[in-house]
Design a protein around this motif. Sequence first.
Motif, PDB file in Angstrom:
ATOM      1  N   TYR A   1       0.834  -1.198   0.000  1.00 50.61           N
ATOM      2  CA  TYR A   1       0.000   0.000   0.000  1.00 50.61           C
ATOM      3  C   TYR A   1       0.876   1.258   0.000  1.00 50.61           C
ATOM      4  CZ  TYR A   1      -4.510  -2.296   0.493  1.00 50.61           C
ATOM      5  OH  TYR A   1      -5.649  -3.026   0.249  1.00 50.61           O
TER       6      TYR A   1
ATOM      7  N   ARG B   1       4.428   4.360  -3.101  1.00 50.76           N
ATOM      8  CA  ARG B   1       5.251   3.720  -2.070  1.00 50.76           C
ATOM      9  C   ARG B   1       6.716   3.723  -2.510  1.00 50.76           C
ATOM     10  NH1 ARG B   1       5.645  -2.167  -2.943  1.00 50.76           N
ATOM     11  NH2 ARG B   1       4.768  -2.639  -4.988  1.00 50.76           N
TER      12      ARG B   1
ATOM     13  N   ARG C   1      -7.261   6.204   0.244  1.00 49.06           N
ATOM     14  CA  ARG C   1      -5.852   5.790   0.327  1.00 49.06           C
ATOM     15  C   ARG C   1      -5.704   4.331   0.742  1.00 49.06           C
ATOM     16  NH1 ARG C   1      -7.006   8.729   4.871  1.00 49.06           N
ATOM     17  NH2 ARG C   1      -6.599   7.737   6.901  1.00 49.06           N
ATOM     18  N   ARG C   2      -6.737   3.790   1.406  1.00 52.41           N
ATOM     19  CA  ARG C   2      -6.643   2.409   1.873  1.00 52.41           C
ATOM     20  C   ARG C   2      -7.371   1.423   0.963  1.00 52.41           C
ATOM     21  NH1 ARG C   2      -9.089   2.246   6.759  1.00 52.41           N
ATOM     22  NH2 ARG C   2      -8.823   4.206   7.868  1.00 52.41           N
TER      23      ARG C   2
ATOM     24  N   LEU D   1      -2.531  -4.846  -6.638  1.00 56.91           N
ATOM     25  CA  LEU D   1      -2.053  -5.474  -5.404  1.00 56.91           C
ATOM     26  C   LEU D   1      -1.443  -6.847  -5.693  1.00 56.91           C
ATOM     27  CD1 LEU D   1      -2.161  -4.637  -2.345  1.00 56.91           C
ATOM     28  CD2 LEU D   1      -3.955  -6.339  -2.115  1.00 56.91           C
TER      29      LEU D   1
ATOM     30  N   THR E   1       1.291  -1.381  -7.197  1.00 61.97           N
ATOM     31  CA  THR E   1       0.647  -0.237  -6.565  1.00 61.97           C
ATOM     32  C   THR E   1       1.617   0.936  -6.527  1.00 61.97           C
ATOM     33  OG1 THR E   1       1.282  -1.253  -4.460  1.00 61.97           O
ATOM     34  CG2 THR E   1      -0.996  -1.504  -5.151  1.00 61.97           C
TER      35      THR E   1
ATOM     36  N   VAL F   1      -0.322   4.875   4.104  1.00 60.58           N
ATOM     37  CA  VAL F   1      -1.081   3.776   4.710  1.00 60.58           C
ATOM     38  C   VAL F   1      -0.145   2.897   5.529  1.00 60.58           C
ATOM     39  CG1 VAL F   1      -2.513   1.753   4.245  1.00 60.58           C
ATOM     40  CG2 VAL F   1      -2.784   3.819   2.868  1.00 60.58           C
ATOM     41  N   GLN F   2       1.035   2.647   5.009  1.00 60.89           N
ATOM     42  CA  GLN F   2       1.995   1.841   5.748  1.00 60.89           C
ATOM     43  C   GLN F   2       2.302   2.461   7.116  1.00 60.89           C
ATOM     44  OE1 GLN F   2       5.433   0.254   3.621  1.00 60.89           O
ATOM     45  NE2 GLN F   2       4.461   0.761   1.670  1.00 60.89           N
TER      46      GLN F   2
ATOM     47  N   VAL G   1      -7.131  -0.213  -2.976  1.00 53.17           N
ATOM     48  CA  VAL G   1      -6.331  -0.326  -4.203  1.00 53.17           C
ATOM     49  C   VAL G   1      -6.944  -1.390  -5.109  1.00 53.17           C
ATOM     50  CG1 VAL G   1      -4.182   0.392  -3.079  1.00 53.17           C
ATOM     51  CG2 VAL G   1      -4.754  -2.045  -3.224  1.00 53.17           C
TER      52      VAL G   1
END
Length: 392
Positions: free
Chosen positions: A98, A219, A203-204, A211, A216, A102-103, A206
């Motif tokens: 992600y 990141r 944002r959470r 994925l 994605t 989000v991470q 995808v």
Amino acid sequence: MTDSDAGTAAVLDAVSALVPKLRENGSAAEDRRWIPDENIELLEKAGVFQLGVPRRFGGLEASIADQFKVVTEISRGCASTGWVAAAWIEGAWVASLYPDEVQKEIYVSGAVRTSGGLAPTAMFTPTDGGYVLNGSWGFNTGCRGADWNLVAGIMEHPDGTPEPMYALVPMAEFEIADDWDVSAAIGTGSFTTSATDVFVPARRVVGAEQLVTGTTTGRTNTGATGRNYGLITYVAALSVAVFIGAAKGAYDTFTERLPGKPIAYTNWAEQREHPLTQIKVATAANKITAAEALSAGFVRRLQERADAGEHPTVEDSVTVRGQGGLATLLVKEAVEALHDVSGASALARGQHFQRFHRDVEGLTRHGMMTPFTNLELHGRMLLGLDPDSLYL
């Protein structure tokens, strides 16, 4: 040895020491249909839930080979606990796919427990700033002890085109049904979770294709990170460790009972001296060893691909499924060989062997881990046909 390698080795040592306690807690796990809190606390203290977390967030970012070893050891104590641990380790790794923001949310503590439902059995409805989520996911392993839930659903575009999506949502947003009442893998607590009008920030969420293929955006940990295993392939590969560990547990608990054990209604005072028992034990031991060798091969293949900064190819993924399928079949046959000569006393609930036998039998019914389905995929590819599966 790097600090991370040393940390992972320490986790493995700690988990190996926990095997007797995990095994002892097996009956309690079945009674409550969910592993005891003590098991979770012991694994937490051992550092198991840091294995899939990136180093930059305080995790161990362990290789798949090391994760495989840890899950095998946990499952040697308790297959249900191993299945849950594997699911949470996999879930922790998935969060690394992600966006960075989000991470930071997911990995805030350096350890995380994430459950998941990979089947798209829900709907995402676009709204300001994100989506409204409605649906339910069965067989949601470990949901009662998870921090987050990775869930799949469908978002329908204005032209009617459906798009599969994955979302990371706090577990507190879900209802958990009391519907896990089964005869195997009872302690996994794989209850159904449901979401009703749950808002999920954009944002959470995808796209499933991004994925699954590791494409994605947003990141920094892309490219040659050494951890790009492919979602479905990674889950299938690590799950094999549970079967091997459970088979080892069955072998341990079977052979431990043999000294001084007679064969009922015969003149054999020592079952160990009977040729059939010797043949069955040797067969089981060698099938478990063969399964380990097969698994080491596909795990090495995945790690070499990841170390090169590459995503697994279709051939890689199908090979993992096929060789993992045969490894699963081998350990299932190993446990069945021992069960053939276990005697009626092994059926007592207080005997750990019968639990390992039921768990191995039951887990081979899992849709992604059914041996013959996976061998079919592999066989199609070997014969020059399309694997004919979206789950690769």
